[in-house]
Design a protein around this motif. Sequence first.
Motif, mmCIF file in Angstrom:
data_model
loop_
_atom_site.group_PDB
_atom_site.id
_atom_site.type_symbol
_atom_site.label_atom_id
_atom_site.label_comp_id
_atom_site.label_asym_id
_atom_site.label_seq_id
_atom_site.Cartn_x
_atom_site.Cartn_y
_atom_site.Cartn_z
ATOM 1 N N ASN A 147 6.190 -12.176 2.148
ATOM 2 C CA ASN A 147 7.031 -10.982 2.217
ATOM 3 C C ASN A 147 8.490 -11.359 2.464
ATOM 4 O O ASN A 147 9.391 -10.770 1.875
ATOM 5 C CB ASN A 147 6.517 -10.024 3.300
ATOM 6 C CG ASN A 147 5.293 -9.249 2.846
ATOM 7 O OD1 ASN A 147 5.403 -8.316 2.064
ATOM 8 N ND2 ASN A 147 4.128 -9.652 3.320
ATOM 9 N N ASN A 148 8.721 -12.341 3.307
ATOM 10 C CA ASN A 148 10.098 -12.780 3.588
ATOM 11 C C ASN A 148 10.756 -13.394 2.355
ATOM 12 O O ASN A 148 11.942 -13.161 2.105
ATOM 13 C CB ASN A 148 10.122 -13.763 4.750
ATOM 14 C CG ASN A 148 9.853 -13.096 6.084
ATOM 15 O OD1 ASN A 148 10.021 -11.884 6.231
ATOM 16 N ND2 ASN A 148 9.420 -13.877 7.057
ATOM 17 N N VAL A 149 10.013 -14.185 1.593
ATOM 18 C CA VAL A 149 10.569 -14.779 0.364
ATOM 19 C C VAL A 149 11.011 -13.673 -0.584
ATOM 20 O O VAL A 149 12.127 -13.710 -1.126
ATOM 21 C CB VAL A 149 9.545 -15.708 -0.329
ATOM 22 C CG1 VAL A 149 9.981 -16.055 -1.746
ATOM 23 C CG2 VAL A 149 9.335 -16.979 0.489
ATOM 24 N N ASP A 190 5.180 -9.565 -13.278
ATOM 25 C CA ASP A 190 4.926 -9.807 -11.861
ATOM 26 C C ASP A 190 5.402 -11.210 -11.507
ATOM 27 O O ASP A 190 5.120 -12.166 -12.232
ATOM 28 C CB ASP A 190 3.419 -9.690 -11.614
ATOM 29 C CG ASP A 190 3.002 -10.147 -10.236
ATOM 30 O OD1 ASP A 190 3.199 -9.367 -9.295
ATOM 31 O OD2 ASP A 190 2.486 -11.275 -10.110
ATOM 32 N N LEU A 191 6.117 -11.322 -10.406
ATOM 33 C CA LEU A 191 6.519 -12.632 -9.891
ATOM 34 C C LEU A 191 5.477 -13.090 -8.885
ATOM 35 O O LEU A 191 5.068 -12.321 -8.014
ATOM 36 C CB LEU A 191 7.881 -12.542 -9.194
ATOM 37 C CG LEU A 191 8.294 -13.829 -8.484
ATOM 38 C CD1 LEU A 191 8.742 -14.875 -9.487
ATOM 39 C CD2 LEU A 191 9.371 -13.568 -7.469
ATOM 40 N N GLY A 192 5.075 -14.341 -9.008
ATOM 41 C CA GLY A 192 4.115 -14.896 -8.059
ATOM 42 C C GLY A 192 4.361 -16.372 -7.835
ATOM 43 O O GLY A 192 5.078 -17.026 -8.599
ATOM 44 N N HIS A 239 -1.398 -4.093 0.744
ATOM 45 C CA HIS A 239 -0.365 -4.942 0.154
ATOM 46 C C HIS A 239 0.963 -4.196 0.137
ATOM 47 O O HIS A 239 0.990 -2.976 0.028
ATOM 48 C CB HIS A 239 -0.724 -5.325 -1.291
ATOM 49 C CG HIS A 239 -1.725 -6.416 -1.388
ATOM 50 N ND1 HIS A 239 -3.063 -6.223 -1.127
ATOM 51 C CD2 HIS A 239 -1.590 -7.720 -1.718
ATOM 52 C CE1 HIS A 239 -3.702 -7.363 -1.293
ATOM 53 N NE2 HIS A 239 -2.832 -8.289 -1.653
ATOM 54 N N ASN A 240 2.028 -4.959 0.216
ATOM 55 C CA ASN A 240 3.364 -4.403 0.012
ATOM 56 C C ASN A 240 3.726 -4.555 -1.453
ATOM 57 O O ASN A 240 3.454 -5.589 -2.065
ATOM 58 C CB ASN A 240 4.396 -5.118 0.887
ATOM 59 C CG ASN A 240 4.233 -4.780 2.347
ATOM 60 O OD1 ASN A 240 3.774 -3.693 2.696
ATOM 61 N ND2 ASN A 240 4.586 -5.708 3.216
ATOM 62 N N TRP A 241 4.355 -3.514 -1.989
ATOM 63 C CA TRP A 241 4.756 -3.460 -3.393
ATOM 64 C C TRP A 241 6.273 -3.550 -3.445
ATOM 65 O O TRP A 241 6.965 -2.830 -2.721
ATOM 66 C CB TRP A 241 4.264 -2.142 -3.988
ATOM 67 C CG TRP A 241 4.524 -1.932 -5.440
ATOM 68 C CD1 TRP A 241 5.449 -1.100 -5.990
ATOM 69 C CD2 TRP A 241 3.838 -2.521 -6.538
ATOM 70 N NE1 TRP A 241 5.381 -1.146 -7.367
ATOM 71 C CE2 TRP A 241 4.397 -2.013 -7.726
ATOM 72 C CE3 TRP A 241 2.795 -3.457 -6.633
ATOM 73 C CZ2 TRP A 241 3.955 -2.393 -8.987
ATOM 74 C CZ3 TRP A 241 2.353 -3.828 -7.895
ATOM 75 C CH2 TRP A 241 2.925 -3.308 -9.048
ATOM 76 N N TYR A 242 6.777 -4.452 -4.285
ATOM 77 C CA TYR A 242 8.210 -4.704 -4.387
ATOM 78 C C TYR A 242 8.682 -4.559 -5.827
ATOM 79 O O TYR A 242 7.924 -4.766 -6.766
ATOM 80 C CB TYR A 242 8.530 -6.130 -3.936
ATOM 81 C CG TYR A 242 8.272 -6.402 -2.487
ATOM 82 C CD1 TYR A 242 9.257 -6.174 -1.535
ATOM 83 C CD2 TYR A 242 7.041 -6.888 -2.063
ATOM 84 C CE1 TYR A 242 9.024 -6.437 -0.191
ATOM 85 C CE2 TYR A 242 6.801 -7.158 -0.722
ATOM 86 C CZ TYR A 242 7.796 -6.926 0.203
ATOM 87 O OH TYR A 242 7.560 -7.185 1.529
ATOM 88 N N MET A 300 11.403 -6.324 -12.511
ATOM 89 C CA MET A 300 10.189 -7.090 -12.251
ATOM 90 C C MET A 300 9.605 -6.603 -10.944
ATOM 91 O O MET A 300 10.309 -6.012 -10.118
ATOM 92 C CB MET A 300 10.503 -8.589 -12.184
ATOM 93 C CG MET A 300 10.829 -9.198 -13.538
ATOM 94 S SD MET A 300 11.295 -10.927 -13.416
ATOM 95 C CE MET A 300 13.075 -10.771 -13.526
ATOM 96 N N TYR A 301 8.318 -6.884 -10.770
ATOM 97 C CA TYR A 301 7.598 -6.449 -9.583
ATOM 98 C C TYR A 301 6.960 -7.645 -8.894
ATOM 99 O O TYR A 301 6.805 -8.714 -9.475
ATOM 100 C CB TYR A 301 6.506 -5.446 -9.970
ATOM 101 C CG TYR A 301 7.050 -4.142 -10.493
ATOM 102 C CD1 TYR A 301 7.258 -3.068 -9.646
ATOM 103 C CD2 TYR A 301 7.365 -3.993 -11.842
ATOM 104 C CE1 TYR A 301 7.765 -1.870 -10.116
ATOM 105 C CE2 TYR A 301 7.870 -2.800 -12.331
ATOM 106 C CZ TYR A 301 8.065 -1.742 -11.464
ATOM 107 O OH TYR A 301 8.576 -0.563 -11.934
ATOM 108 N N ALA A 302 6.548 -7.414 -7.654
ATOM 109 C CA ALA A 302 5.796 -8.411 -6.901
ATOM 110 C C ALA A 302 5.003 -7.677 -5.835
ATOM 111 O O ALA A 302 5.334 -6.547 -5.460
ATOM 112 C CB ALA A 302 6.731 -9.433 -6.259
#
Length: 183
Positions: free
Chosen positions: A148-150, A101-103, A169-172, A136-138
């Motif tokens: 969300n824009n980043v 996960d990217l954070g 939440h949005n899942w990416y 990878m996910y975020a």
Amino acid sequence: MLDTTKIFLQTNRLILREIIPEDETAFFELDSDPEVHKYLGNNPVTSIEQIRAAIQFIRQQYVDNGIWRWAVIEKSTNNFIGWAGLKLITEQINNHINYYDLGYRFIKKYWGLGYATEAAKASLEYGFDQLNLNEMYAMADVENSASNNVLKKIGFSFIETFDYERIKHNWYKIKKENWENKF
């Protein structure tokens, strides 16, 4: 910063290094701010002891998993401005488990300066090039337009909206081949 502190990445403006106990004061500034926690469950820390426990936990993750979030240091001032990076998620979130996960999270006075984008992009590069990850996910609170824009700017694809701790939440997701084609 201690001479033995491991630096993982550098960008034009940032150093991404392991989080160390000496970061506790700035870490407290970050995580005690209610505005920083607006999209993180509205539960800011209230004591330096909570930060010390968090730093100890993070440092143990470096040992156990070989990776966790990193301190983000502004090169021009040598200030701790937040954290960013990858985390191995070992509990199930949105029907996924054992994924990276990217954070990122930054002290409010550093918002809007492009640091989240810069640190996130460098973290993805590390994941694909150094860890040889294929994806990878975020995730981000649907109302957190900045985050969300980043994620979209650095190449993540929106997959779906889901409930996480009773909040939408949005899942990416980003795949290595999409990253290589974008940058």
